[in-house]
Scaffold this motif. Structure first.
Motif, PDB file in Angstrom:
ATOM      1  N   VAL A   1     -12.010 -11.673   1.024  1.00 28.86           N
ATOM      2  CA  VAL A   1     -10.799 -12.338   0.579  1.00 28.86           C
ATOM      3  C   VAL A   1      -9.564 -11.448   0.716  1.00 28.86           C
ATOM      4  O   VAL A   1      -8.527 -11.901   1.182  1.00 28.86           O
ATOM      5  N   VAL A   2      -9.666 -10.199   0.307  1.00 31.94           N
ATOM      6  CA  VAL A   2      -8.510  -9.300   0.391  1.00 31.94           C
ATOM      7  C   VAL A   2      -8.603  -8.467   1.660  1.00 31.94           C
ATOM      8  O   VAL A   2      -9.655  -8.385   2.295  1.00 31.94           O
ATOM      9  N   ARG A   3      -7.495  -7.859   2.024  1.00 28.97           N
ATOM     10  CA  ARG A   3      -7.503  -6.924   3.155  1.00 28.97           C
ATOM     11  C   ARG A   3      -8.078  -5.620   2.649  1.00 28.97           C
ATOM     12  O   ARG A   3      -7.438  -4.890   1.904  1.00 28.97           O
ATOM     13  N   GLY A   4      -9.329  -5.356   3.008  1.00 31.79           N
ATOM     14  CA  GLY A   4     -10.013  -4.167   2.510  1.00 31.79           C
ATOM     15  C   GLY A   4     -11.370  -4.023   3.156  1.00 31.79           C
ATOM     16  O   GLY A   4     -11.755  -4.813   4.022  1.00 31.79           O
ATOM     17  N   ALA A   5     -12.098  -2.991   2.705  1.00 32.69           N
ATOM     18  CA  ALA A   5     -13.390  -2.671   3.301  1.00 32.69           C
ATOM     19  C   ALA A   5     -14.455  -2.532   2.224  1.00 32.69           C
ATOM     20  O   ALA A   5     -14.216  -1.938   1.177  1.00 32.69           O
ATOM     21  N   VAL A   6     -15.619  -3.064   2.511  1.00 31.75           N
ATOM     22  CA  VAL A   6     -16.785  -2.941   1.644  1.00 31.75           C
ATOM     23  C   VAL A   6     -17.685  -1.884   2.262  1.00 31.75           C
ATOM     24  O   VAL A   6     -17.985  -1.939   3.465  1.00 31.75           O
ATOM     25  N   LEU A   7     -18.094  -0.904   1.457  1.00 33.48           N
ATOM     26  CA  LEU A   7     -19.028   0.098   1.968  1.00 33.48           C
ATOM     27  C   LEU A   7     -20.359  -0.568   2.279  1.00 33.48           C
ATOM     28  O   LEU A   7     -20.920  -1.280   1.438  1.00 33.48           O
ATOM     29  N   ALA A   8     -20.868  -0.335   3.469  1.00 32.46           N
ATOM     30  CA  ALA A   8     -22.102  -0.987   3.902  1.00 32.46           C
ATOM     31  C   ALA A   8     -23.285  -0.623   3.007  1.00 32.46           C
ATOM     32  O   ALA A   8     -24.207  -1.423   2.846  1.00 32.46           O
ATOM     33  N   ASP A   9     -23.247   0.560   2.399  1.00 27.46           N
ATOM     34  CA  ASP A   9     -24.360   1.012   1.575  1.00 27.46           C
ATOM     35  C   ASP A   9     -24.066   0.922   0.078  1.00 27.46           C
ATOM     36  O   ASP A   9     -24.713   1.587  -0.718  1.00 27.46           O
ATOM     37  N   CYS A  10     -23.118   0.093  -0.327  1.00 32.29           N
ATOM     38  CA  CYS A  10     -22.830  -0.036  -1.759  1.00 32.29           C
ATOM     39  C   CYS A  10     -23.888  -0.911  -2.426  1.00 32.29           C
ATOM     40  O   CYS A  10     -24.618  -1.650  -1.759  1.00 32.29           O
ATOM     41  N   CYS A  11     -23.953  -0.817  -3.740  1.00 29.15           N
ATOM     42  CA  CYS A  11     -24.823  -1.719  -4.508  1.00 29.15           C
ATOM     43  C   CYS A  11     -24.142  -3.066  -4.678  1.00 29.15           C
ATOM     44  O   CYS A  11     -24.758  -4.107  -4.490  1.00 29.15           O
ATOM     45  N   SER A  12     -22.864  -3.011  -5.066  1.00 26.83           N
ATOM     46  CA  SER A  12     -22.078  -4.229  -5.222  1.00 26.83           C
ATOM     47  C   SER A  12     -20.611  -3.882  -5.053  1.00 26.83           C
ATOM     48  O   SER A  12     -20.253  -2.711  -4.946  1.00 26.83           O
ATOM     49  N   TRP A  13     -19.768  -4.911  -5.022  1.00 25.02           N
ATOM     50  CA  TRP A  13     -18.338  -4.666  -4.888  1.00 25.02           C
ATOM     51  C   TRP A  13     -17.549  -5.784  -5.535  1.00 25.02           C
ATOM     52  O   TRP A  13     -18.054  -6.874  -5.765  1.00 25.02           O
ATOM     53  N   ARG A  14     -16.298  -5.430  -5.830  1.00 24.79           N
ATOM     54  CA  ARG A  14     -15.337  -6.401  -6.338  1.00 24.79           C
ATOM     55  C   ARG A  14     -14.085  -6.308  -5.477  1.00 24.79           C
ATOM     56  O   ARG A  14     -13.573  -5.208  -5.251  1.00 24.79           O
ATOM     57  N   GLU A  15     -13.603  -7.434  -5.015  1.00 26.60           N
ATOM     58  CA  GLU A  15     -12.337  -7.491  -4.298  1.00 26.60           C
ATOM     59  C   GLU A  15     -11.268  -7.853  -5.316  1.00 26.60           C
ATOM     60  O   GLU A  15     -11.432  -8.811  -6.079  1.00 26.60           O
ATOM     61  N   VAL A  16     -10.189  -7.091  -5.320  1.00 29.05           N
ATOM     62  CA  VAL A  16      -9.200  -7.174  -6.393  1.00 29.05           C
ATOM     63  C   VAL A  16      -7.811  -7.394  -5.817  1.00 29.05           C
ATOM     64  O   VAL A  16      -7.405  -6.704  -4.871  1.00 29.05           O
ATOM     65  N   GLU A  17      -7.087  -8.341  -6.384  1.00 29.27           N
ATOM     66  CA  GLU A  17      -5.659  -8.507  -6.106  1.00 29.27           C
ATOM     67  C   GLU A  17      -4.908  -7.864  -7.257  1.00 29.27           C
ATOM     68  O   GLU A  17      -5.122  -8.219  -8.426  1.00 29.27           O
ATOM     69  N   ILE A  18      -4.047  -6.895  -6.946  1.00 29.10           N
ATOM     70  CA  ILE A  18      -3.295  -6.175  -7.963  1.00 29.10           C
ATOM     71  C   ILE A  18      -2.221  -7.096  -8.527  1.00 29.10           C
ATOM     72  O   ILE A  18      -1.381  -7.615  -7.788  1.00 29.10           O
ATOM     73  N   ARG A  19      -2.241  -7.297  -9.833  1.00 31.97           N
ATOM     74  CA  ARG A  19      -1.300  -8.205 -10.505  1.00 31.97           C
ATOM     75  C   ARG A  19      -0.156  -7.462 -11.182  1.00 31.97           C
ATOM     76  O   ARG A  19       0.950  -7.985 -11.270  1.00 31.97           O
ATOM     77  N   SER A  20      -0.436  -6.263 -11.712  1.00 31.48           N
ATOM     78  CA  SER A  20       0.635  -5.501 -12.363  1.00 31.48           C
ATOM     79  C   SER A  20       0.416  -4.015 -12.127  1.00 31.48           C
ATOM     80  O   SER A  20      -0.724  -3.556 -12.003  1.00 31.48           O
ATOM     81  N   ILE A  21       1.532  -3.295 -12.060  1.00 31.11           N
ATOM     82  CA  ILE A  21       1.498  -1.858 -11.786  1.00 31.11           C
ATOM     83  C   ILE A  21       2.352  -1.141 -12.814  1.00 31.11           C
ATOM     84  O   ILE A  21       3.528  -1.456 -12.981  1.00 31.11           O
ATOM     85  N   ASP A  22       1.733  -0.182 -13.495  1.00 33.11           N
ATOM     86  CA  ASP A  22       2.446   0.714 -14.408  1.00 33.11           C
ATOM     87  C   ASP A  22       2.401   2.093 -13.766  1.00 33.11           C
ATOM     88  O   ASP A  22       1.328   2.689 -13.635  1.00 33.11           O
ATOM     89  N   SER A  23       3.525   2.584 -13.327  1.00 32.75           N
ATOM     90  CA  SER A  23       3.594   3.861 -12.612  1.00 32.75           C
ATOM     91  C   SER A  23       4.021   5.012 -13.513  1.00 32.75           C
ATOM     92  O   SER A  23       4.619   5.970 -13.051  1.00 32.75           O
ATOM     93  N   THR A  24       3.675   4.948 -14.782  1.00 32.32           N
ATOM     94  CA  THR A  24       3.987   6.030 -15.709  1.00 32.32           C
ATOM     95  C   THR A  24       3.147   7.252 -15.346  1.00 32.32           C
ATOM     96  O   THR A  24       1.922   7.157 -15.298  1.00 32.32           O
ATOM     97  N   PRO A  25       3.788   8.408 -15.096  1.00 33.72           N
ATOM     98  CA  PRO A  25       3.028   9.610 -14.739  1.00 33.72           C
ATOM     99  C   PRO A  25       2.108  10.067 -15.871  1.00 33.72           C
ATOM    100  O   PRO A  25       2.376   9.775 -17.022  1.00 33.72           O
ATOM    101  N   PRO A  26       1.056  10.790 -15.543  1.00 30.25           N
ATOM    102  CA  PRO A  26       0.674  11.229 -14.200  1.00 30.25           C
ATOM    103  C   PRO A  26      -0.232  10.241 -13.467  1.00 30.25           C
ATOM    104  O   PRO A  26      -0.434  10.336 -12.288  1.00 30.25           O
ATOM    105  N   ARG A  27      -0.796   9.261 -14.231  1.00 26.71           N
ATOM    106  CA  ARG A  27      -1.701   8.286 -13.623  1.00 26.71           C
ATOM    107  C   ARG A  27      -1.094   6.904 -13.733  1.00 26.71           C
ATOM    108  O   ARG A  27      -0.520   6.542 -14.747  1.00 26.71           O
ATOM    109  N   SER A  28      -1.269   6.151 -12.699  1.00 23.56           N
ATOM    110  CA  SER A  28      -0.817   4.770 -12.741  1.00 23.56           C
ATOM    111  C   SER A  28      -1.877   3.919 -13.440  1.00 23.56           C
ATOM    112  O   SER A  28      -2.999   4.359 -13.685  1.00 23.56           O
ATOM    113  N   ARG A  29      -1.507   2.720 -13.711  1.00 22.32           N
ATOM    114  CA  ARG A  29      -2.438   1.720 -14.254  1.00 22.32           C
ATOM    115  C   ARG A  29      -2.232   0.458 -13.432  1.00 22.32           C
ATOM    116  O   ARG A  29      -1.194  -0.196 -13.530  1.00 22.32           O
ATOM    117  N   LEU A  30      -3.199   0.159 -12.583  1.00 24.87           N
ATOM    118  CA  LEU A  30      -3.120  -0.981 -11.685  1.00 24.87           C
ATOM    119  C   LEU A  30      -4.076  -2.059 -12.189  1.00 24.87           C
ATOM    120  O   LEU A  30      -5.290  -1.907 -12.097  1.00 24.87           O
TER     121      LEU A  30
END
Length: 176
Positions: free
Chosen positions: A69-98
């Motif tokens: 669904v999203v523009r991205g890549a699934v690791l062929a050897d993963c157990c599972s994956w989630r495709e995520v659309e980022i809805r909000s971004i908090d860019s407060t240093p030092p780590r963001s919260r997406l």
């Protein structure tokens, strides 16, 4: 995935949910820049700790499949994956919260968890990413402590991953 299609494989902790996921990359990382630019991510759940160890050291190439669904890549050897659309971004240093909504997910195989050795390698990987934040002697003492756990409980994959991380830390200049 970057705007130019380059895949970025980066280990990180996430707040994991069925319908929502929160990523918390540091602001200076490719993960943050890519998610900001594309507003999408694929969160892969893996059980091979060598993936974490290698991704701490470099952006290794892995076999991937296109996300559904999203523009991205699934690791062929993963157990599972989630495709995520980022809805909000908090860019407060030092780590963001997406904060993102899960728009697709898949399972390749069961994730049975981590044993003591795998947990120790994950902790070592975290320390290896904090060399610029933590005192060098502290990181080295933690690696020694974690090595004892690996020596007692690891299989070949965990030994390989721990050796990669230990060499990486030893080869980096102090404060790097």
């Amino acid at each position: 995935m970057a705007g130019d299609g380059a895949v970025n494989c980066a280990p990180m902790g996430v707040e994991w949910g069925e319908d929502a996921i929160v990523l918390k990359p540091f602001l200076e990382t490719a993960t943050y820049r890519n998610a900001l630019a594309t507003r999408a991510a694929v969160v892969n759940l893996v059980d091979d700790v060598r993936v974490f160890a290698r991704a701490v050291i470099e952006n290794p190439p892995y076999a991937t499949l296109p996300a559904a669904v999203v523009r991205g890549a699934v690791l062929a050897d993963c157990c599972s994956w989630r495709e995520v659309e980022i809805r909000s971004i908090d860019s407060t240093p030092p780590r963001s919260r997406l904060e993102g909504s899960v728009v697709h997910h898949g399972i390749r195989r069961e994730f049975i968890g981590f044993n003591r050795a795998r947990n120790a390698v994950l902790e070592a990987a975290i320390y290896a990413t904090r060399l610029h934040l933590l005192p060098r002697d502290f990181v080295e003492s933690e690696l020694q402590r974690l090595q004892v756990i690996v020596d007692k409980t690891a299989g070949a994959q965990e030994f390989e991953a721990m050796a990669l991380l230990t060499e990486h830390v030893r080869s980096r200049p102090a404060g790097a």
